[in-house]
Motif scaffolding. Structure first.
Motif, PDB file in Angstrom:
ATOM      1  N   ARG A  82       0.835  -1.208   0.000  1.00  0.00           N
ATOM      2  CA  ARG A  82       0.000   0.000   0.000  1.00  0.00           C
ATOM      3  C   ARG A  82       0.867   1.254   0.000  1.00  0.00           C
ATOM      4  N   VAL A 412      -0.955   3.889   6.679  1.00  0.00           N
ATOM      5  CA  VAL A 412      -1.815   3.187   5.728  1.00  0.00           C
ATOM      6  C   VAL A 412      -3.235   3.093   6.272  1.00  0.00           C
ATOM      7  N   LYS A 426     -11.194  -3.155   4.716  1.00  0.00           N
ATOM      8  CA  LYS A 426      -9.791  -2.740   4.650  1.00  0.00           C
ATOM      9  C   LYS A 426      -9.403  -1.911   5.867  1.00  0.00           C
TER      10      LYS A 426
END
Length: 644
Positions: A82, A412, A426
């Motif tokens: 990511r 992230v 997520k």
């Protein structure tokens, strides 16, 4: 005279800007080659990781290593994939946090992270050199001639000095050397580990005895998992290398049609790099932990034991002979030394990358060689403090690695939470990974507090130096460029026809005709401005006072009969000074603009602090000082007028 010339030549050599191309922009390479460059740091931990794991976990070392591998594949790898997607130009996770956390809190947080990054890189240099020295000393061909602990410190310092010498001369990144080192090192490890499994296959009782011992000591599988949960953070050295992987992204070859802002080919190839490195390292971590635990007596891992800090080297000498063992040692020494080179390159790139942009770097920090001398000296001190002890430095190294990885996970998770549309699964996944990394970091800190102490030293040094530099540089112009829209340009062009371009600095309040009428009347009376001379109002809005430099956009606007120039800047005085100089340079006859300010009353210390922290304060005085530094010739300097 000769001495003065020598001193000047030395000064020019010392302060010459000669940065290593660790984040190279000249040439790109296939992802697997860049993986090898990352691997000299990442894979080299095999030189000491099995021994540290055995000391920390004993017979549970393979199981604790399995947990570490799972965290690598399902925690660190998704996080840094990511990071690679969001920050594809080598800025790394620290840059993500700098963008997500604006103003001073973001800058101070980044300075703290730089302290932990410095801990990570410096301990990489000293720990790798110490383990390389251990391989030199414990080699049978050398051990017969030398004995004593002091030799380890001396050899470690010699290797660090050689590393510093390389960078003082000028480091040229050699991916070819990294590829050869990684291939040779992993090949010899594969032979050594394979030989270990052959020995285990010859004596199945080794595996059976190991299984029996762990259940005898810990009872049920649940007790084992509970103990492993407490132990595996001590094995965090096996997580190093991911941050380096994303920092080196500019070296990764992408597609010919890659967009500059979102280079899809480079991002996808970096995914391959990170995934391949994680899989390779996971394989070697698991297999090396198993063979060393089963084949090496527990007492040999302890300090003074034959396998202390060199577990795989011990097996190579024992089962493959002194010739192969010496070849293994030479390759290990080379890759550990080159891991230090990777860390030094990281330091020399990460410090100038952030601090000058914040206005928080002394002038000498722009050059490589003074930084090399500084970091080499620090590495000497750390080596002396820890007496070149690999296990003693492991906690400090792990602290730096884990804090950086925890910050990356947090960055992230924060970016996923702010994304639109927000994907709940997520958010939960990356938040859970963040919690695991934070837990691992906290456990490691309690077990090895020296890592925090070293990091605190670096953080304190960086913060104090940075704030001092920021104060010293506060009266620089601090503006990259000034751009004006057509309305603002027309205002300036109209006023160049009169004797002087007169500008009234105004702090906007109501923003109506009456405010500007009263302000103009006061300024004309205090400064005896003729009634037929036109005036312009200049208003500055603070954007982000923690920024140091930026591009200034000036817009012109009419409010009734009054002409207003409006702009945003990090600091009001510096922005006004830059606009005045821009107006001077853009007028046909280079007419000097004159700026008019009102009286300022109050505590000057309070105004100074407001200027340093919030970009405001005694605007007239600071504007005059900024102009004085930017334009040495008083005849070419715009005029500043305060009150009457």
């Amino acid at each position: 005279m000769a001495l003065t010339q020598i001193r000047n030549q030395f000064r020019r050599w010392l302060l010459a800007e000669d940065r290593p191309a660790a984040a190279g922009h000249e040439k790109t390479h296939p992802w697997w080659q860049v993986m090898c460059l990352t691997g000299v740091d990442y894979f080299s931990t095999l030189g000491y990781q099995p021994g540290i794991a055995a000391l920390a976990a004993g017979a549970l070392s393979p199981i604790a290593t399995l947990v570490l591998v799972l965290l690598t594949l399902f925690g660190a790898l998704p996080i840094y994939r990511r990071v690679a997607m969001i920050s594809p130009h080598g800025e790394g996770s620290i840059s993500m946090l700098a963008q997500l956390l604006p103003w001073w809190q973001g800058k101070l947080f980044v300075l703290c992270l730089l302290g932990f990054a410095a801990t990570d890189f410096v301990i990489t240099i000293t720990l790798s050199a110490a383990d390389a020295a251990a391989h030199v000393i414990e080699n049978p061909l050398v051990k017969n001639f030398f004995e004593g602990k002091s030799l380890g410190v001396a050899i470690t310092m010699l290797l660090i000095a050689m590393l510093g010498g390389v960078f003082l001369k000028g480091f040229k990144e050699a991916i070819g050397i990294a590829v050869l080192l990684v291939i040779a090192y992993l090949s010899l490890n594969m032979v050594t580990i394979g030989t270990g499994f052959i020995q285990i296959a010859k004596d199945p009782s080794l595996l059976a005895n190991w299984q029996q011992s762990i259940f005898t000591q810990h009872g049920s599988i649940f007790n084992i998992l509970g103990v492993v949960a407490l132990i595996f953070p001590k094995l965090a050295l096996g997580l190093s290398g991911f941050e380096t992987g994303v920092v080196l992204m500019p070296l990764v070859k992408g597609n010919a049609n890659d967009d500059h802002h979102t280079p899809i080919g480079r991002i996808q190839n970096t995914y391959k790099l990170l995934t391949a490195a994680a899989l390779i390292m996971s394989f070697f971590l698991l297999t090396s932990s198993l063979v060393t635990t089963l084949l090496i007596p527990e007492e040999a891992f302890k300090k003074g034991g034959a396998a202390y800090g060199i577990a795989l080297s011990y097996l190579s000498h024992k089962y493959l002979g002194e010739g192969f063992g010496t070849a293994y040692d030479i390759t290990t020494i080379a890759i550990l030394w080159f891991a230090g080179a990777s860390a030094m390159a990281g330091l020399l790139n990460i410090v100038p990358r952030y601090l000058p942009r914040y206005g928080m770097a002394p002038d000498w920090a722009r050059a490589t060689r003074p930084l090399v001398l500084l970091f080499t000296l620090i590495a000497f001190i750390v080596t002396w403090i820890f007496q070149a002890d690999v296990e003693a430095q492991a906690g400090a190294y792990a602290t730096g690695v884990l804090v950086l990885m925890s910050s990356a996970a947090f960055a992230v998770a924060l970016s996923v939470r702010k994304a639109r549309p927000r994907k709940l699964h997520k958010v939960l996944m990356f938040s859970t990974i963040t919690v695991v990394f934070i837990y691992t970091t906290i456990v490691n800190v309690f077990e090895k507090p020296e890592g925090v102490r070293i990091a605190a030293f670096f953080i304190g040094t960086i913060v104090v130096t940075s704030l001092f530099s920021r104060v010293m540089r506060s009266t620089e112009l601090r503006v990259e460029t000034v751009e004006m829209d057509s309305t603002a340009v027309s205002f300036i062009n109209d006023d160049t026809r009169q004797n002087k371009v007169r500008i009234i600095a105004n702090r906007r309040q109501a923003g109506d005709d009456e405010e500007y009428r009263i302000k103009e009347q006061e300024v004309r009376e205090d400064n005896h401005i003729p009634d037929n001379d036109r005036v312009l109002f200049l208003e500055i809005q603070i954007s982000d006072a923690s920024q140091f430099t930026e591009t200034i956009m000036v817009e012109g606007e009419m409010v009734g009969d009054y002409r207003i120039l409006r702009a945003k800047g990090a600091a009001v005085p510096n922005t006004i000074a830059a606009i005045l100089l821009y107006i001077r340079d853009q007028t046909a006859e280079h007419k000097l603009p004159h700026a008019y300010f009102g009286w300022v009353e109050g505590n000057p210390i309070q105004y100074l602090m407001r200027f340093l922290l919030f970009g405001e304060g005694d605007t007239a005085v600071v504007t005059r000082e900024v102009l004085r530094r930017a334009e040495p010739d008083p005849n070419l300097r715009p005029g500043i007028h305060v009150g009457g």
